[in-house]
Design an enzyme around this catalytic site. Structure first.
Site, PDB file in Angstrom:
ATOM      1  N   ASP A 131      -5.889 -18.512  -9.217  1.00 30.61           N
ATOM      2  CA  ASP A 131      -4.695 -18.609  -8.237  1.00 30.61           C
ATOM      3  C   ASP A 131      -3.744 -17.383  -8.681  1.00 30.61           C
ATOM      4  O   ASP A 131      -3.293 -17.426  -9.916  1.00 30.61           O
ATOM      5  CB  ASP A 131      -3.910 -19.845  -8.560  1.00 30.61           C
ATOM      6  CG  ASP A 131      -2.531 -20.156  -7.671  1.00 30.61           C
ATOM      7  OD1 ASP A 131      -2.155 -19.243  -7.104  1.00 30.61           O
ATOM      8  OD2 ASP A 131      -2.386 -21.180  -7.504  1.00 30.61           O
ATOM      9  N   VAL A 152      -7.751 -10.895  13.683  1.00 26.88           N
ATOM     10  CA  VAL A 152      -9.467 -10.877  12.972  1.00 26.88           C
ATOM     11  C   VAL A 152      -9.814 -12.299  13.178  1.00 26.88           C
ATOM     12  O   VAL A 152      -9.049 -13.209  12.632  1.00 26.88           O
ATOM     13  CB  VAL A 152      -9.335 -10.381  11.878  1.00 26.88           C
ATOM     14  CG1 VAL A 152     -10.735 -10.480  11.455  1.00 26.88           C
ATOM     15  CG2 VAL A 152      -8.729  -9.015  11.586  1.00 26.88           C
ATOM     16  N   TYR A 155       5.488 -16.549   6.804  1.00 30.57           N
ATOM     17  CA  TYR A 155       4.551 -15.600   6.738  1.00 30.57           C
ATOM     18  C   TYR A 155       4.837 -14.265   7.143  1.00 30.57           C
ATOM     19  O   TYR A 155       4.445 -13.175   6.174  1.00 30.57           O
ATOM     20  CB  TYR A 155       3.356 -15.942   7.388  1.00 30.57           C
ATOM     21  CG  TYR A 155       2.009 -15.233   7.379  1.00 30.57           C
ATOM     22  CD1 TYR A 155       1.078 -15.231   6.313  1.00 30.57           C
ATOM     23  CD2 TYR A 155       1.782 -14.241   8.478  1.00 30.57           C
ATOM     24  CE1 TYR A 155      -0.013 -14.560   6.286  1.00 30.57           C
ATOM     25  CE2 TYR A 155       0.706 -13.583   8.609  1.00 30.57           C
ATOM     26  CZ  TYR A 155      -0.302 -13.621   7.550  1.00 30.57           C
ATOM     27  OH  TYR A 155      -1.388 -12.971   7.670  1.00 30.57           O
ATOM     28  N   LYS A 158       5.038 -10.574   4.742  1.00 32.19           N
ATOM     29  CA  LYS A 158       4.028  -9.626   4.902  1.00 32.19           C
ATOM     30  C   LYS A 158       4.778  -8.242   4.970  1.00 32.19           C
ATOM     31  O   LYS A 158       4.394  -6.976   4.679  1.00 32.19           O
ATOM     32  CB  LYS A 158       3.251  -9.637   5.930  1.00 32.19           C
ATOM     33  CG  LYS A 158       2.184 -10.966   5.718  1.00 32.19           C
ATOM     34  CD  LYS A 158       1.058 -10.352   4.700  1.00 32.19           C
ATOM     35  CE  LYS A 158       0.031 -11.362   4.397  1.00 32.19           C
ATOM     36  NZ  LYS A 158      -0.797 -11.110   3.458  1.00 32.19           N
ATOM     37  N   GLY A 207      -4.159  -6.719  12.856  1.00 28.29           N
ATOM     38  CA  GLY A 207      -4.083  -7.215  13.995  1.00 28.29           C
ATOM     39  C   GLY A 207      -4.804  -8.506  13.866  1.00 28.29           C
ATOM     40  O   GLY A 207      -5.158  -8.976  12.732  1.00 28.29           O
ATOM     41  N   THR A 240     -10.647 -15.240  11.832  1.00 23.02           N
ATOM     42  CA  THR A 240     -10.575 -15.955  10.592  1.00 23.02           C
ATOM     43  C   THR A 240     -10.115 -17.410  10.753  1.00 23.02           C
ATOM     44  O   THR A 240      -9.403 -17.695  11.840  1.00 23.02           O
ATOM     45  CB  THR A 240      -9.991 -15.274   9.662  1.00 23.02           C
ATOM     46  OG1 THR A 240      -8.676 -15.165   9.925  1.00 23.02           O
ATOM     47  CG2 THR A 240     -10.760 -13.688   9.299  1.00 23.02           C
ATOM     48  N   GLY A 277     -13.340 -15.876   5.179  1.00 22.06           N
ATOM     49  CA  GLY A 277     -12.908 -14.825   5.929  1.00 22.06           C
ATOM     50  C   GLY A 277     -13.210 -13.517   5.268  1.00 22.06           C
ATOM     51  O   GLY A 277     -14.271 -13.014   5.012  1.00 22.06           O
TER      52      GLY A 277
END
Length: 226
Positions: free
Chosen positions: A52, A178, A145, A149, A176, A180, A12
């Site tokens: 990681d 994308v 998620y 964020k 917004g 991926t 991505g």
């Protein structure tokens, strides 16, 4: 040696961003749990590490690498992200925590690690999401998620205030849709108006120049909902 560090580079936006920066002549440290895709480019300006962001050992290895190279980091792009799309009552505590380990605690830990290798004019840019913007459209299944964020947006504002006298600058882009793999996980079948490469071009320009105009700012980069 001057470096740009990008996390989440196996696919991505992070993958495209690393290529664009390297092609433009910047030395890129590309960090991802799966380093094979970016390593396969065999680009002279890319150093790819299996990494990681939630691993203390991996972060220690990165710190030692930068010390050995006498590295000066001109930009850190916190792009790595984890998404789980599942109804809230079905999310386990471990799954919720796993999202925060990457999206919040990993961002904080990476930023803490890299700041000593930056000067006043450097830039810490965190890639967030429109889902983290208060008052924006919200969607079922993305409680872990989107809330994570939102957390890094507030963290960005706080760090900009804390380091306003010494630098570096801190900003965040709330993206917004994308096109991926992560978008497909969140919204199966949805076709985004922006490609990963197009967004990567915008992010590269902002990461390298945006700190001259902005500090502690959250920019919404979106032409659609989601």
């Amino acid at each position: 040696m001057e470096y740009v560090i990008v996390t989440g580079t196996s696919r991505g936006i992070g993958f495209e961003l690393s290529k664009l920066l390297a092609d433009a002549g910047y030395k890129v440290l590309a960090l991802s749990r799966n380093e094979k895709p970016i390593k396969s480019l065999n680009h002279k300006n890319i150093e790819a590490f299996s990494f990681d962001v939630s691993s203390v050992e991996d972060r220690d290895d990165l710190s030692n690498y930068l010390k050995d190279k006498k590295g000066n980091v001109i930009a850190l792009i916190n792009n790595a992200g984890k998404l789980i799309n599942k109804p809230f009552l079905e999310l386990t505590e471990e799954e919720f925590m796993a999202v925060y380990e990457v999206n919040v605690f990993g961002v904080a830990a990476m930023t803490r690690l890299i700041i000593p290798f930056m000067d006043k004019n450097a830039h810490v840019l965190t890639i967030s999401s429109m889902g983290g913007i208060q008052g924006s459209a919200k969607f079922p299944g993305l409680s872990a998620y989107s809330s994570s964020k939102g957390a890094v947006l507030t963290l960005t504002e706080l760090l900009a205030e804390e380091f306003k006298e010494t630098g570096p600058a801190f900003n965040a882009l709330a993206l917004g849709a994308v096109q991926t793999e992560m978008l497909e996980e969140a919204f199966p079948g949805y076709e985004a108006p922006v490609s990963a490469k197009e967004m990567a071009e915008y992010i590269m320009d902002f990461a390298l120049k945006g700190q001259k105009m902005y500090n502690g700012k959250i920019l919404q980069v979106s032409s659609s909902t989601p």
